[in-house]
Motif scaffolding. Structure first.
Motif, PDB file in Angstrom:
ATOM      1  N   ILE A  25       0.737  -1.295   0.162  1.00  8.97           N
ATOM      2  CA  ILE A  25       0.211  -0.022  -0.371  1.00  8.97           C
ATOM      3  C   ILE A  25       0.583   1.084  -0.430  1.00  8.97           C
ATOM      4  N   GLN A  26       2.783   1.639  -0.089  1.00 11.13           N
ATOM      5  CA  GLN A  26       2.964   2.181  -0.368  1.00 11.13           C
ATOM      6  C   GLN A  26       2.668   3.448  -1.199  1.00 11.13           C
ATOM      7  N   LYS A  27       1.886   2.562  -2.402  1.00 18.39           N
ATOM      8  CA  LYS A  27       1.610   4.412  -3.459  1.00 18.39           C
ATOM      9  C   LYS A  27       0.433   4.371  -2.916  1.00 18.39           C
ATOM     10  N   TYR A  28      -0.280   4.291  -1.741  1.00 21.93           N
ATOM     11  CA  TYR A  28      -1.680   5.303  -1.410  1.00 21.93           C
ATOM     12  C   TYR A  28      -1.021   5.918  -0.373  1.00 21.93           C
ATOM     13  N   SER A  29       0.294   5.715   0.151  1.00 19.13           N
ATOM     14  CA  SER A  29       0.676   6.368   0.847  1.00 19.13           C
ATOM     15  C   SER A  29       2.074   7.496   1.213  1.00 19.13           C
ATOM     16  N   GLU A  30       1.839   7.664  -0.292  1.00 20.51           N
ATOM     17  CA  GLU A  30       3.226   8.949  -0.712  1.00 20.51           C
ATOM     18  C   GLU A  30       3.297   9.967   0.518  1.00 20.51           C
ATOM     19  N   ALA A  31       1.592  10.653   0.905  1.00 24.50           N
ATOM     20  CA  ALA A  31       1.817  11.931   1.454  1.00 24.50           C
ATOM     21  C   ALA A  31       2.208  11.200   2.587  1.00 24.50           C
ATOM     22  N   PHE A  32       2.134  10.138   3.822  1.00 23.18           N
ATOM     23  CA  PHE A  32       2.806  10.081   5.062  1.00 23.18           C
ATOM     24  C   PHE A  32       4.123  10.005   5.081  1.00 23.18           C
ATOM     25  N   LEU A  33       4.583   8.869   3.980  1.00 21.97           N
ATOM     26  CA  LEU A  33       5.847   7.987   3.622  1.00 21.97           C
ATOM     27  C   LEU A  33       6.794   9.362   3.584  1.00 21.97           C
ATOM     28  N   GLN A  34       6.701  10.275   2.537  1.00 18.53           N
ATOM     29  CA  GLN A  34       7.683  11.332   2.074  1.00 18.53           C
ATOM     30  C   GLN A  34       7.325  12.487   3.953  1.00 18.53           C
ATOM     31  N   THR A  35       6.007  12.476   4.466  1.00 12.66           N
ATOM     32  CA  THR A  35       6.354  13.696   5.693  1.00 12.66           C
ATOM     33  C   THR A  35       7.219  12.581   6.730  1.00 12.66           C
ATOM     34  N   LEU A  36       6.702  11.351   6.771  1.00 12.69           N
ATOM     35  CA  LEU A  36       7.867  10.635   7.590  1.00 12.69           C
ATOM     36  C   LEU A  36       9.098  11.400   7.291  1.00 12.69           C
ATOM     37  N   ASP A  37       9.539  10.664   5.748  1.00 15.91           N
ATOM     38  CA  ASP A  37      11.054  11.378   5.863  1.00 15.91           C
ATOM     39  C   ASP A  37      11.525  12.724   6.096  1.00 15.91           C
ATOM     40  N   LYS A  38      10.750  13.477   5.692  1.00 14.59           N
ATOM     41  CA  LYS A  38      11.599  15.095   6.291  1.00 14.59           C
ATOM     42  C   LYS A  38      11.020  14.750   7.395  1.00 14.59           C
ATOM     43  N   ILE A  39      10.912  14.597   8.562  1.00 10.40           N
ATOM     44  CA  ILE A  39      10.353  14.261  10.368  1.00 10.40           C
ATOM     45  C   ILE A  39      11.306  13.393  10.193  1.00 10.40           C
ATOM     46  N   ILE A  40      12.154  12.474   9.641  1.00 10.37           N
ATOM     47  CA  ILE A  40      13.299  12.257  10.645  1.00 10.37           C
ATOM     48  C   ILE A  40      14.277  12.744   9.865  1.00 10.37           C
ATOM     49  N   ASP A  41      14.454  13.114   9.242  1.00 11.15           N
ATOM     50  CA  ASP A  41      15.657  14.059   8.525  1.00 11.15           C
ATOM     51  C   ASP A  41      15.500  15.396   9.105  1.00 11.15           C
ATOM     52  N   HIS A  42      14.115  15.843   9.532  1.00 11.01           N
ATOM     53  CA  HIS A  42      14.778  17.216  10.175  1.00 11.01           C
ATOM     54  C   HIS A  42      15.024  16.950  11.799  1.00 11.01           C
ATOM     55  N   PHE A  43      14.250  15.856  12.872  1.00  6.55           N
ATOM     56  CA  PHE A  43      15.500  15.892  13.705  1.00  6.55           C
ATOM     57  C   PHE A  43      16.409  15.156  13.712  1.00  6.55           C
ATOM     58  N   THR A  44      17.210  14.128  12.587  1.00  6.37           N
ATOM     59  CA  THR A  44      18.325  13.813  12.622  1.00  6.37           C
ATOM     60  C   THR A  44      20.012  15.544  12.674  1.00  6.37           C
ATOM     61  N   THR A  45      18.721  16.098  11.723  1.00 10.38           N
ATOM     62  CA  THR A  45      19.925  17.669  11.497  1.00 10.38           C
ATOM     63  C   THR A  45      20.117  18.332  12.842  1.00 10.38           C
ATOM     64  N   ILE A  46      18.611  18.390  13.616  1.00  9.41           N
ATOM     65  CA  ILE A  46      18.503  18.778  14.650  1.00  9.41           C
ATOM     66  C   ILE A  46      19.333  18.147  16.414  1.00  9.41           C
ATOM     67  N   PHE A  47      19.808  17.104  16.681  1.00 11.49           N
ATOM     68  CA  PHE A  47      20.605  16.144  17.011  1.00 11.49           C
ATOM     69  C   PHE A  47      21.672  15.999  17.374  1.00 11.49           C
ATOM     70  N   ASP A  48      21.795  16.365  15.154  1.00 12.44           N
ATOM     71  CA  ASP A  48      23.386  15.538  15.123  1.00 12.44           C
ATOM     72  C   ASP A  48      23.728  14.647  14.991  1.00 12.44           C
ATOM     73  N   HIS A  49      22.756  13.220  14.781  1.00 15.40           N
ATOM     74  CA  HIS A  49      22.878  12.227  15.050  1.00 15.40           C
ATOM     75  C   HIS A  49      21.864  10.882  14.498  1.00 15.40           C
ATOM     76  N   SER A  50      22.321  10.401  13.440  1.00 13.10           N
ATOM     77  CA  SER A  50      21.454   9.570  13.316  1.00 13.10           C
ATOM     78  C   SER A  50      20.508   8.575  14.774  1.00 13.10           C
ATOM     79  N   PRO A  51      18.966   8.409  13.963  1.00 15.18           N
ATOM     80  CA  PRO A  51      18.588   7.908  15.020  1.00 15.18           C
ATOM     81  C   PRO A  51      18.918   6.353  15.762  1.00 15.18           C
ATOM     82  N   SER A  52      18.795   5.478  16.770  1.00 16.11           N
ATOM     83  CA  SER A  52      18.745   3.895  16.930  1.00 16.11           C
ATOM     84  C   SER A  52      17.229   3.689  16.870  1.00 16.11           C
TER      85      SER A  52
END
Length: 188
Positions: A108-135
């Motif tokens: 169902i990823q093809k029906y989840s693009e808005a969610f998945l793209q937003t998730l990617d932006k949020i993970i990138d945002h917090f990874t940048t803020i914390f200056d390290h990758s998440p566990s």
């Protein structure tokens, strides 16, 4: 709504304190920024909550937990929910058994693009803020079925804050499948 706007509606700031509310802020600051709460609870485990419809078929629900004795925010929990069956129907889907089959076959990823793209932006945002990758933790044991795609990202910040982003597909209610993300910020 463009996916960038979904990210902006969720985060609202460029630092760790998403939505412009800091841990330790007085709830009067929450009321000033967010406005009148959708729900308010004052006694045991007090909170202010806000519900917003955003995007084409997305919504957020934000909880600001606080100490009753001081009215200070202790935790912020945000639920971001997207409905992939809406996008499936928009692309011409009509047989719900077909959608369920795609869900159970992890397609169902093809029906989840808005969610998945937003998730990617949020993970990138917090990874940048914390200056390290998440566990990162992925497990089928949390929801028992692999297609539910449970995943948890966690960061700590200078031993002051813990932030986690949890994602999964919630199919507990037939005909109401939800891509779910929970962002949870609290003191260390």
């Amino acid at each position: 709504m463009e996916n960038r706007n979904l990210f902006d509606e969720i985060i609202k700031t460029s630092d760790i304190h998403f939505r412009k509310i800091k841990i330790g802020d007085d709830i009067s600051e929450v009321l000033k920024i967010e406005g009148t709460p959708t729900e308010e609870k004052r006694y045991n485990n007090p909170f202010l909550s806000y519900f917003y419809e955003i995007g084409e078929m997305e919504e957020i629900l934000v909880y600001y937990n606080f100490l009753e004795s001081s009215n200070k925010v202790t935790e912020i929990k945000l639920f971001f929910i997207s409905y992939p069956d809406f996008y499936w129907k928009k692309q011409g889907g009509t047989d719900y058994i077909e959608f369920t089959s795609e869900l159970e076959n992890n397609k169902i990823q093809k029906y989840s693009e808005a969610f998945l793209q937003t998730l990617d932006k949020i993970i990138d945002h917090f990874t940048t803020i914390f200056d390290h990758s998440p566990s990162i933790n992925t497990t089928d044991e949390t929801f028992n079925l692999p297609y539910q795609n449970y995943k948890s990202y966690a960061w700590t910040f200078k031993e002051l804050y813990r932030l986690s982003v949890v994602t999964y597909i919630d199919d507990t209610i037939d005909l109401n499948v939800k891509n779910t993300m929970i962002i949870y910020l609290r003191s260390y």
